[in-house]
Write an enzyme that holds these catalytic residues in place. Sequence first.
Site, PDB file in Angstrom:
ATOM      1  N   TRP A  22      82.462  46.661  10.018  1.00  0.00           N
ATOM      2  CA  TRP A  22      82.161  45.522  10.168  1.00  0.00           C
ATOM      3  C   TRP A  22      83.284  44.872   9.759  1.00  0.00           C
ATOM      4  CZ3 TRP A  22      79.038  43.072  14.023  1.00  0.00           C
ATOM      5  CH2 TRP A  22      78.369  44.447  14.878  1.00  0.00           C
ATOM      6  N   TRP A  76      79.419  38.940  11.206  1.00  0.00           N
ATOM      7  CA  TRP A  76      79.371  40.005  10.803  1.00  0.00           C
ATOM      8  C   TRP A  76      78.420  40.801  10.237  1.00  0.00           C
ATOM      9  CZ3 TRP A  76      79.437  41.812   6.034  1.00  0.00           C
ATOM     10  CH2 TRP A  76      80.021  41.363   4.966  1.00  0.00           C
ATOM     11  N   GLU A  78      90.742  61.118   7.840  1.00  0.00           N
ATOM     12  CA  GLU A  78      89.476  59.503   8.035  1.00  0.00           C
ATOM     13  C   GLU A  78      88.357  60.451   6.646  1.00  0.00           C
ATOM     14  OE1 GLU A  78      88.390  57.817  10.605  1.00  0.00           O
ATOM     15  OE2 GLU A  78      90.345  58.145  11.148  1.00  0.00           O
ATOM     16  N   TRP A 107      89.924  57.586   4.542  1.00  0.00           N
ATOM     17  CA  TRP A 107      88.869  56.034   4.741  1.00  0.00           C
ATOM     18  C   TRP A 107      87.896  55.951   4.149  1.00  0.00           C
ATOM     19  CZ3 TRP A 107      90.295  51.637   6.327  1.00  0.00           C
ATOM     20  CH2 TRP A 107      91.641  51.411   7.548  1.00  0.00           C
ATOM     21  N   TRP A 114      80.033  30.729  12.079  1.00  0.00           N
ATOM     22  CA  TRP A 114      80.096  31.788  13.186  1.00  0.00           C
ATOM     23  C   TRP A 114      78.924  31.113  13.982  1.00  0.00           C
ATOM     24  CZ3 TRP A 114      83.140  35.679  13.577  1.00  0.00           C
ATOM     25  CH2 TRP A 114      83.675  36.400  11.791  1.00  0.00           C
ATOM     26  N   ASN A 133      82.654  56.049  16.766  1.00  0.00           N
ATOM     27  CA  ASN A 133      82.982  55.361  15.806  1.00  0.00           C
ATOM     28  C   ASN A 133      83.922  54.078  16.468  1.00  0.00           C
ATOM     29  OD1 ASN A 133      84.267  54.485  13.586  1.00  0.00           O
ATOM     30  ND2 ASN A 133      86.107  54.286  14.283  1.00  0.00           N
TER      31      ASN A 133
END
Length: 469
Positions: A381, A358, A274, A277, A305, A340
């Site tokens: 996102w 987004w 993580e 990440w 969108w 998360n």
Amino acid sequence: MPHTVLHWFRRDLRLTDNTALHSASSAADQVIPVYVLSDWKEHHGWTGPNRQQFLCGCLESLAKNLEALGSRLILRCGSADEELERLVRETGAKSVYFNRDYDPHGRAMEAKVQAVCEKLGIECHSHQDRGLHEPNAVLTGSGQPYRVYTPYSKNWLNLPKTEPVGRASKLGPAAAEKIKSHALPTLAHWKLPACTADIPSPGERAARERLKHFIGTGILGGYSQQRNIPAGQTTSLLSQDLRFGLLSIREIYQRCMEHSHGAAKTSVETYVKELAWREFYLAILWHYPQVFEQEFNSDWIGLPWPGSDADFQRWASGTTGFPIVDAGMRQLLQTGLMHNRLRMITAMFLTKDLHCDWRLGEAFFMQQLVDGENASNNGGWQWSAGTGADAAPYFRIQNPWLQSARFDPEGTYIKKWVPELKDVPAALLHEPPKPGLPLAKGYPLPMVDHHTERDRCLAIFAKHKGERG
């Protein structure tokens, strides 16, 4: 005369294992610590009262820690390059030290500070501190940036890690009283309303207690099995401490690796991935700064969108009628944080079920989150929207009812944050209610049908893909 230098605090509001501060204290007789406050007022697209209140507390803590060393935090306000130039002229400092940032705004300011130092004929020392590895240190065999996490992480994990450098203990005499400094800020400095969220305790000491609790109480040891469960503490809760640099990434990594044996080994490895990440998204932002404005995957640039503002507002207020989504949004509003797994669920619901851009959700999160980190927030996102680096394919759309049943089967998390549902049997929280029959008095019916909106989302993406050829 003493050899005087400036240390410019940025996202490194600590004395322990602060690379640039340690280097400055080793090189000079006197280190003048300075933090430059932003001068925007009333509204900012990327922050709000929660994070700024946390910052205020961190600066207060830092000032007290510096005073304990016989030093003094100098606070200025405005453009960092201009304020640092003024301070150099006032103090006769021979160098400026700081830790590097990775986002385009921070990098642009670093270039301006470098130019100021060249103009004044003094040294400018920038240091690696925010990540275990900088973006240009983790590249493909052909020297290109990675666009997918897994090969990036394999390279990242195999690179040697820098050891922590310890705590700064000697910064020289406090800056003379004649050196101008602003008072410690409150939200009034930015003309922001009061922070009403129950945010974490700020400052280096509180962060160190959180690290101790994460490692010492078995949460780290159970991380790989429990991390996706939103009820209770199943994760480190250190994200805001990394965001503001209250803890160094090197110390977190080292402390975790000390426990990488026996039954905890898999969990430590999972947690360290993580951290990788986080640095993957920092690298994406470094190499592709356009992700703030457009989709990382160029196939989806210009994707429509069609979601409405009314739909967005219901999502933002936690009144969608989907219990797991509303619980996540209310946790965010009440604490400035969100688990998360819920960040993924709520983001995918906004983009795939409500078809809202987004970028709207990205900005809303940044305005609410205490741990708001541009790179990770943008990456998360775009992942959820299906447009980003290593993103979930557009046709992989999470069903919020199934996510709820899988990760909060007893409804513990939902009932904590959506008290209207506290008396509803858990099984009923994980499936659409019967038409016209709300789950509880005062709680809305689901605002959309997930299966209908899933099909609509697939059609929007497929049409755009077909039109682009």
